[in-house]
Design an enzyme around this catalytic site. Sequence first.
Site, PDB file in Angstrom:
ATOM      1  N   ASP A 109      -7.194   4.953   6.237  1.00  0.00           N
ATOM      2  CA  ASP A 109      -7.704   3.782   6.949  1.00  0.00           C
ATOM      3  C   ASP A 109      -7.072   3.720   8.334  1.00  0.00           C
ATOM      4  OD1 ASP A 109      -5.199   3.051   5.593  1.00  0.00           O
ATOM      5  OD2 ASP A 109      -5.542   1.065   6.454  1.00  0.00           O
ATOM      6  N   GLU A 172      -3.432   0.771   4.236  1.00  0.00           N
ATOM      7  CA  GLU A 172      -2.089   0.680   4.801  1.00  0.00           C
ATOM      8  C   GLU A 172      -2.053  -0.216   6.033  1.00  0.00           C
ATOM      9  OE1 GLU A 172       1.400   1.462   7.226  1.00  0.00           O
ATOM     10  OE2 GLU A 172      -0.675   1.880   7.786  1.00  0.00           O
TER      11      GLU A 172
END
Length: 468
Positions: A109, A172
Amino acid sequence: MDPQSALSPRSDRPARPTGSDGLAARISALMPRAQQDLAELVAIPSVADPRQYPPEECRRAAQWVADAFAEAGLEDVRLAETPDGSHAVIGHRPPPPGAPTVLLYCHYDVQPPLDEAAWTTPPFTLTERPDGRWYGRGTADCKGNVVMHLTALRALGDDIPVGLKFVAEGSEEQGTGGLEQYVVQHPEEFRADALLVCDTGNAEVGTGTATITLRGLANLVVTVDTLRGEIHSGMFGGPAPDALAALVQMLSTLRDPATGATRIDGLDCEGTWDGVGYEEATFRADAGVLDGVRLTGTGTVADRLWARPAVTVLGIDCPPVVGSAAAVPATARARVSLRVPPGTDPEAAREALTKHLTDAAPWGARVTVETEGTGSPFRAATDGPAYAALGSAMREVYGKELAFLGQGGSIPLCNVFAATYPEAEIVLMGVEEPRCLIHAPNESVDPTEIQHMAHVEALFLQTFAKRR
């Protein structure tokens, strides 16, 4: 340059010379493919915030990672849903008899692009510029590290003398803790002798570095109320208490008025750093500090970055300039972030910050403080066989000793790993360096860092078993 041009077909494999020089040659031959991999990944806007991008984009990135690492030789590669709804990509490769196991971590991500108008080239298109760097959101943080892992594994082929476990996280950047909770619930899936957390990088291009400390954090939102509602500044301004002025006064007490150093009652703000330094001129250039503007704080730049608390006002809610009325503000609020170094309890830091702001409120203004989140700082032990193997690999690739630095950011997963696997060595490394401008417009990566760090990782995997 079009990242798809002059690339080998995905089925091509480089010739396999033998020895250390052969490993370097194989990695060099794989760099066009690494560029293609990164181009494909960057093109997927995998921002794990459904308010900004469709969740399907993160799922698409996760599947790309799963397919790539299955092709690179990992077994049972799958997508596992974590408690925050994101998907972790998990796989493994069994160890030879008696060999240790290494966990490879990364995340797929990315941060949102922020102001797309500030990008010189499209944020989700990998672009090679004349300076030789590859630009695009996630090129360094952390899709460049995904590609680093892939390149190392492809170069090694079947010649991997350790067991492997692999995980790529999917949330994250949002900090919602999906993988952290999943690790606690499924500890055996990630148990290993060495954990390579590849979400950091080198002190500078060409200096092999391990990050050995991470700052923790305490984030909160402070709200100030002074009136039942906004009132006309001409009729009531003067004696009427201005909530925004009260908030500004409170926030100003968080820094020394002369030096700008963080000053919070009850916190030690005088720590020192004994690892690799950070030259002020280099920091100014890396951070884009304007000419004539002084740095805040005292001590060395490294002291201020990695050994002392640092407060930042992340945002303020108040009437905007355009559209504001001639009225005394009745309420105002701010989002405040406090980064804390190892040795500082984040809960104690949150309490100190809350008390400091509350005590600083002028005129009897009503103050409400909401905790947004806390995260513990981290310090790695560096005296084990994994660090010895890493130091050897760094010397061979970069021609100099392994450097140590701290990281201003926080990676809460490291503390979960440390608590869950107390006997494991945790190594933070990767392709990032200050010029990457992670989290900012025009993020980039130096492709030589992908090449060299893939070489470091491959050498580490080859030599770690011999040092156990």
